[in-house]
Design an enzyme around this catalytic site. Structure first.
Site, short mmCIF file in Angstrom:
data_model
loop_
_atom_site.label_atom_id
_atom_site.label_comp_id
_atom_site.label_asym_id
_atom_site.label_seq_id
_atom_site.Cartn_x
_atom_site.Cartn_y
_atom_site.Cartn_z
N GLU A 163 -6.39 4.20 6.32
CA GLU A 163 -6.03 4.03 4.91
C GLU A 163 -6.53 5.26 4.14
OE1 GLU A 163 -6.46 0.13 3.03
OE2 GLU A 163 -7.78 1.19 1.67
N SER A 168 -12.48 0.42 2.90
CA SER A 168 -11.79 0.17 4.17
C SER A 168 -11.25 1.50 4.69
CB SER A 168 -10.62 -0.78 3.97
OG SER A 168 -11.08 -1.99 3.47
N ARG A 222 0.83 -1.22 0.00
CA ARG A 222 0.00 0.00 0.00
C ARG A 222 0.86 1.27 0.00
NH1 ARG A 222 -2.81 -3.73 -0.85
NH2 ARG A 222 -4.52 -4.49 0.42
P1 NAP Z 1 -9.84 -10.32 4.20
O1 NAP Z 1 -9.82 -11.10 2.92
O2 NAP Z 1 -10.73 -10.68 5.31
O3 NAP Z 1 -8.35 -10.24 4.76
C1 NAP Z 1 -8.05 -9.47 5.94
C2 NAP Z 1 -6.54 -9.35 6.06
O4 NAP Z 1 -5.94 -10.63 6.10
C3 NAP Z 1 -5.91 -8.60 4.91
O5 NAP Z 1 -4.92 -7.74 5.44
C4 NAP Z 1 -5.29 -9.68 4.06
O6 NAP Z 1 -4.05 -9.28 3.53
C5 NAP Z 1 -5.00 -10.77 5.06
N1 NAP Z 1 -5.19 -12.08 4.40
C6 NAP Z 1 -6.34 -12.77 4.22
N2 NAP Z 1 -6.12 -13.94 3.61
C7 NAP Z 1 -4.79 -13.99 3.37
C8 NAP Z 1 -3.95 -14.94 2.75
N3 NAP Z 1 -4.44 -16.09 2.24
N4 NAP Z 1 -2.64 -14.67 2.65
C9 NAP Z 1 -2.13 -13.52 3.14
N5 NAP Z 1 -2.89 -12.56 3.74
C10 NAP Z 1 -4.19 -12.79 3.86
O7 NAP Z 1 -9.98 -8.77 3.87
P2 NAP Z 1 -11.20 -7.88 3.37
O8 NAP Z 1 -11.20 -6.69 4.25
O9 NAP Z 1 -12.46 -8.64 3.14
O10 NAP Z 1 -10.65 -7.40 1.94
C11 NAP Z 1 -10.56 -8.29 0.87
C12 NAP Z 1 -9.32 -7.98 0.08
O11 NAP Z 1 -9.40 -6.66 -0.44
C13 NAP Z 1 -8.05 -8.04 0.93
O12 NAP Z 1 -7.03 -8.57 0.14
C14 NAP Z 1 -7.81 -6.58 1.24
O13 NAP Z 1 -6.45 -6.28 1.52
C15 NAP Z 1 -8.28 -5.95 -0.04
N6 NAP Z 1 -8.58 -4.52 0.08
C16 NAP Z 1 -7.67 -3.65 -0.45
C17 NAP Z 1 -7.85 -2.31 -0.38
C18 NAP Z 1 -6.81 -1.39 -0.96
O14 NAP Z 1 -6.02 -1.76 -1.80
N7 NAP Z 1 -6.76 -0.18 -0.57
C19 NAP Z 1 -8.98 -1.80 0.24
C20 NAP Z 1 -9.91 -2.72 0.75
C21 NAP Z 1 -9.68 -4.07 0.69
P3 NAP Z 1 -3.91 -8.31 2.24
O15 NAP Z 1 -4.32 -6.96 2.70
O16 NAP Z 1 -2.45 -8.39 1.95
O17 NAP Z 1 -4.77 -8.87 1.18
#
Ligand code: NAP
Length: 336
Positions: free
Chosen positions: A331, A235, A164
């Protein structure tokens, strides 16, 4: 190019808060960026850049300067064997680019489907989701360097990408005009995240970029609020990285807490902490709430102000710190 005066920033931001911008230039070409700068310099006004406003908390007091509203559109592709270079201009909607790639059966950005915002904003925080980050497919980024007054290209390495993170966060004077992506004719589905694994288990076929994009959009539509119904910036907080000791301690108390290895420790899902540890799912104060379906997301109802949202977010951060000792970061970026 259109120049507008006294424009509510609330109308340019998905959180739907923010006072008046003195001038808004709707930028459709690189030349218009130069024109907006000339205007700002001549009137001795500060300037800021805005895309679709999906990651900002805009001040109720507004902005007394020149706002460059980036609406440059256009996507082009150049074939070279297994690889295809796709160039998109900064104001193009991010998800439209993901759909374009899917329609052309190109791999590399399909897991990033449904993320709000523009192409130009995507390198700034190196958007990522479901095990894919945009830095992995960015070939180069074209900018207008407002200090030098010239257009230049940065290679992937020169963008200094991190989780990020990128140089563009530290150097807001690099105005992104377009991004070139290196996409692949052949690829393998990346379905290691629990949400996608579940989809596969339920019989959803995830063999092509189009199928993966559709599945990700469907998952996101369940977790993230509808931008047309609520003020939201997705988020609001980052998922925190904590030390291994702190993780072991929390895991002892909450055995269901997931944890993923990260560079400086263990990354934990903040949504779990807000929901299961603090019981804050759906927590609401006046016009601001944590979204029922995904507490990492903050929802602003009609009448919300930036001051109210800021106070609410501070309260949430304090609650997390008091109970877990974790300092969470936002964020969403404060504007201006
Ligand atoms: P989620 O899938 O419940 O995951 C929550 C956290 O756990 C995130 O930080 C994610 O890392 C980590 N995680 C989950 N599974 C993983 C795996 N198999 N290996 C490594 N790390 C893992 O999160 P959510 O809030 O529902 O969001 C879904 C996805 O959208 C996530 O990847 C999240 O990061 C992404 N997202 C990105 C942004 C952005 O780019 N600004 C905004 C909103 C959501 P990661 O963050 O590294 O994926």
């Amino acid at each position: 190019m259109m120049m507008r005066e006294h424009v509510p920033i609330a109308s340019l931001s998905t959180l739907r808060v923010g006072g008046l911008a003195r001038y808004v230039f709707d930028i459709e070409s690189a030349e218009q960026v130069t024109m907006a700068f000339t205007f700002a310099r001549e009137h001795q006004l500060p300037w800021r850049v805005l895309g679709e406003g999906s990651n900002i908390l805009a001040d109720d007091a507004g902005f007394p300067g020149v706002l460059l509203h980036m609406i440059l559109r256009g996507i082009q592709k150049e074939e070279s064997g297994e690889t295809v270079l796709v160039s998109a201009r900064a104001g193009e909607n991010w998800d439209s680019l993901v759909r374009y790639a899917a329609e052309n059966e190109l791999w590399g950005i399909e897991n990033l489907a449904g993320i709000p915002g523009t192409v130009g904003a995507s390198p700034v925080q190196n958007i990522g989701a479901y095990g894919m980050e945009v830095k992995d497919t960015i070939h180069s980024v074209t900018v207008y360097d407002a200090h030098l007054g010239e257009v230049q290209d940065f290679s992937n390495a020169e963008c200094r990408f991190g989780y990020r993170e990128s140089r563009f966060k530290q150097e807001p004077y690099q105005i992104i005009l377009g991004v070139t992506f290196k996409l692949q004719r052949n690829g393998t589905p990346r379905t290691m995240y629990a949400d996608l694994e579940r989809a596969v288990e339920q019989g959803v076929t995830l063999d092509t970029p189009a199928q993966i994009g559709a599945a990700v959009r469907e998952i996101r539509s369940r977790k993230f609020p509808d931008l047309t119904r609520y003020g939201t910036a997705g988020s609001f907080f980052k998922n925190p990285v904590i030390s291994e000791d702190a993780y072991r301690e929390l895991k002892g108390l909450y055995p269901e807490l997931a944890g993923y290895p990260a560079r400086e420790g263990v990354k934990v899902p903040l949504a779990f902490i807000l929901d299961k540890v603090l019981g804050l799912r759906g927590y609401r104060v006046d016009n601001v709430a944590l979204f029922e379906m995904q507490p990492l997301v903050l929802v602003a109802y009609d009448g919300a102000t930036a001051i109210e949202i800021d106070a609410f977010a501070k309260e949430i951060a304090e609650k997390v710190f008091d109970v877990t000792g974790i300092k969470i970061e936002r964020e969403v970026r404060t504007f201006p």
